[in-house]
Design a protein around this motif. Structure first.
Motif, PDB file in Angstrom:
ATOM      1  N   ASP A   1       5.011   7.814  -0.150  1.00  0.00           N
ATOM      2  CA  ASP A   1       4.937   6.492   0.472  1.00  0.00           C
ATOM      3  C   ASP A   1       3.507   5.972   0.299  1.00  0.00           C
ATOM      4  O   ASP A   1       2.566   6.539   0.847  1.00  0.00           O
ATOM      5  N   ILE A   2       3.366   4.914  -0.462  1.00  0.00           N
ATOM      6  CA  ILE A   2       2.046   4.384  -0.810  1.00  0.00           C
ATOM      7  C   ILE A   2       1.279   3.880   0.414  1.00  0.00           C
ATOM      8  O   ILE A   2       0.055   3.826   0.399  1.00  0.00           O
ATOM      9  N   THR A   3       1.999   3.546   1.496  1.00  0.00           N
ATOM     10  CA  THR A   3       1.319   3.068   2.700  1.00  0.00           C
ATOM     11  C   THR A   3       0.782   4.221   3.541  1.00  0.00           C
ATOM     12  O   THR A   3      -0.195   4.061   4.251  1.00  0.00           O
TER      13      THR A   3
ATOM     14  N   ASP B   1      -5.972   0.864   1.685  1.00  0.00           N
ATOM     15  CA  ASP B   1      -4.772   0.111   2.056  1.00  0.00           C
ATOM     16  C   ASP B   1      -3.786   0.127   0.894  1.00  0.00           C
ATOM     17  O   ASP B   1      -3.905  -0.654  -0.058  1.00  0.00           O
ATOM     18  N   GLY B   2      -2.806   1.006   0.982  1.00  0.00           N
ATOM     19  CA  GLY B   2      -1.819   1.151  -0.085  1.00  0.00           C
ATOM     20  C   GLY B   2      -1.043  -0.118  -0.382  1.00  0.00           C
ATOM     21  O   GLY B   2      -0.532  -0.295  -1.483  1.00  0.00           O
TER      22      GLY B   2
ATOM     23  N   LEU C   1       5.134   9.377  -8.088  1.00  0.00           N
ATOM     24  CA  LEU C   1       5.539   7.992  -7.925  1.00  0.00           C
ATOM     25  C   LEU C   1       5.147   7.547  -6.522  1.00  0.00           C
ATOM     26  O   LEU C   1       5.692   8.028  -5.538  1.00  0.00           O
ATOM     27  N   TYR C   2       4.179   6.649  -6.472  1.00  0.00           N
ATOM     28  CA  TYR C   2       3.797   6.046  -5.202  1.00  0.00           C
ATOM     29  C   TYR C   2       4.648   4.795  -5.045  1.00  0.00           C
ATOM     30  O   TYR C   2       4.645   3.925  -5.917  1.00  0.00           O
ATOM     31  N   SER C   3       5.384   4.741  -3.942  1.00  0.00           N
ATOM     32  CA  SER C   3       6.269   3.607  -3.729  1.00  0.00           C
ATOM     33  C   SER C   3       6.281   3.238  -2.252  1.00  0.00           C
ATOM     34  O   SER C   3       5.690   3.921  -1.421  1.00  0.00           O
ATOM     35  N   TYR C   4       6.957   2.146  -1.963  1.00  0.00           N
ATOM     36  CA  TYR C   4       7.098   1.669  -0.593  1.00  0.00           C
ATOM     37  C   TYR C   4       8.600   1.567  -0.330  1.00  0.00           C
ATOM     38  O   TYR C   4       9.317   0.883  -1.075  1.00  0.00           O
ATOM     39  N   PRO C   5       9.103   2.265   0.691  1.00  0.00           N
ATOM     40  CA  PRO C   5      10.555   2.320   0.905  1.00  0.00           C
ATOM     41  C   PRO C   5      11.240   0.962   1.026  1.00  0.00           C
ATOM     42  O   PRO C   5      12.398   0.828   0.630  1.00  0.00           O
ATOM     43  N   ARG C   6      10.561  -0.055   1.522  1.00  0.00           N
ATOM     44  CA  ARG C   6      11.193  -1.369   1.693  1.00  0.00           C
ATOM     45  C   ARG C   6      11.016  -2.278   0.475  1.00  0.00           C
ATOM     46  O   ARG C   6      11.412  -3.446   0.499  1.00  0.00           O
ATOM     47  N   CYS C   7      10.449  -1.760  -0.582  1.00  0.00           N
ATOM     48  CA  CYS C   7      10.180  -2.548  -1.801  1.00  0.00           C
ATOM     49  C   CYS C   7      11.361  -2.432  -2.768  1.00  0.00           C
ATOM     50  O   CYS C   7      11.710  -1.338  -3.219  1.00  0.00           O
TER      51      CYS C   7
ATOM     52  N   LYS D   1      -0.497  -2.569  -6.533  1.00  0.00           N
ATOM     53  CA  LYS D   1       0.748  -2.988  -7.196  1.00  0.00           C
ATOM     54  C   LYS D   1       1.661  -1.774  -7.276  1.00  0.00           C
ATOM     55  O   LYS D   1       1.248  -0.701  -7.690  1.00  0.00           O
ATOM     56  N   ARG D   2       2.897  -1.985  -6.865  1.00  0.00           N
ATOM     57  CA  ARG D   2       3.823  -0.871  -6.804  1.00  0.00           C
ATOM     58  C   ARG D   2       5.117  -1.213  -7.522  1.00  0.00           C
ATOM     59  O   ARG D   2       5.413  -2.391  -7.686  1.00  0.00           O
ATOM     60  N   PRO D   3       5.819  -0.183  -7.950  1.00  0.00           N
ATOM     61  CA  PRO D   3       5.486   1.225  -7.854  1.00  0.00           C
ATOM     62  C   PRO D   3       4.295   1.579  -8.739  1.00  0.00           C
ATOM     63  O   PRO D   3       3.971   0.866  -9.685  1.00  0.00           O
ATOM     64  N   PHE D   4       3.671   2.686  -8.383  1.00  0.00           N
ATOM     65  CA  PHE D   4       2.498   3.189  -9.073  1.00  0.00           C
ATOM     66  C   PHE D   4       2.875   4.576  -9.561  1.00  0.00           C
ATOM     67  O   PHE D   4       3.038   5.493  -8.767  1.00  0.00           O
TER      68      PHE D   4
END
Length: 114
Positions: free
Chosen positions: A30-32, A84-85, A3-9, A89-92
Motif C-alpha cells: 500500500d503506497i500510502t 507522502d505516498g 508493486l506499490y499501489s493504492y487499494p481504492r485506485c 504516480k501509481r501504480p509504481f
C-alpha cells in the motif's frame, strides 16, 4: 517484483488484474502506508525523470501546488514523495531487473514484462 499501489485506485486494480492474468507475481504494498524508499525513488528519477513520478491529479499534489513542486530541487522532491505516498504516480512497479514503471499503460507494461 514490487508493486506499490493504492487499494481504492482503479488504475492500480487494473494493473493487479493484468499481472494476475499473466501469472506474474509481485509483492503488493500500500503506497500510502509504505511508500517507496528514497533509494527506490532516486532510481525512478534517474530512469523516468521527475514528471513521471508525481501524481499530478491527486489531492496531495494539488494541496502542495504545482509551483511549489517545480521550485523543489531533486532532493526536496524525493523527500516529499517518500513522505507522502499519495504524491507518487501509481501504480509504481519495480521489476526484478530494477526497471521502474509508473502508471498503468499496457503497452509499456508489455514491453517491460512481456
Amino acid at each position: 517484483m514490487k508493486l506499490y499501489s493504492y487499494p481504492r485506485c482503479n488504475t492500480c486494480r487494473k494493473a493487479i488484474v493484468w499481472l494476475t492474468a499473466r501469472h506474474l507475481a509481485a509483492e503488493t504494498l500500500d503506497i500510502t502506508e509504505q511508500p517507496p524508499s528514497i533509494a527506490e525513488l532516486e532510481q525512478a528519477l534517474a530512469q523516468l525523470g521527475r514528471q513521471r513520478l508525481f501524481n499530478t491529479s491527486g489531492q496531495s499534489y494539488r494541496a502542495l501546488g504545482a509551483a511549489a513542486v517545480q521550485a523543489m530541487d531533486d532532493q526536496a522532491a524525493l523527500a516529499a514523495l517518500a513522505a507522502d505516498g499519495k504524491l507518487i504516480k501509481r501504480p509504481f512497479l519495480i521489476a526484478n531487473d530494477g526497471r521502474i514503471l509508473t502508471g498503468f499503460k499496457e503497452p509499456e507494461w508489455l514491453d517491460l514484462l512481456g
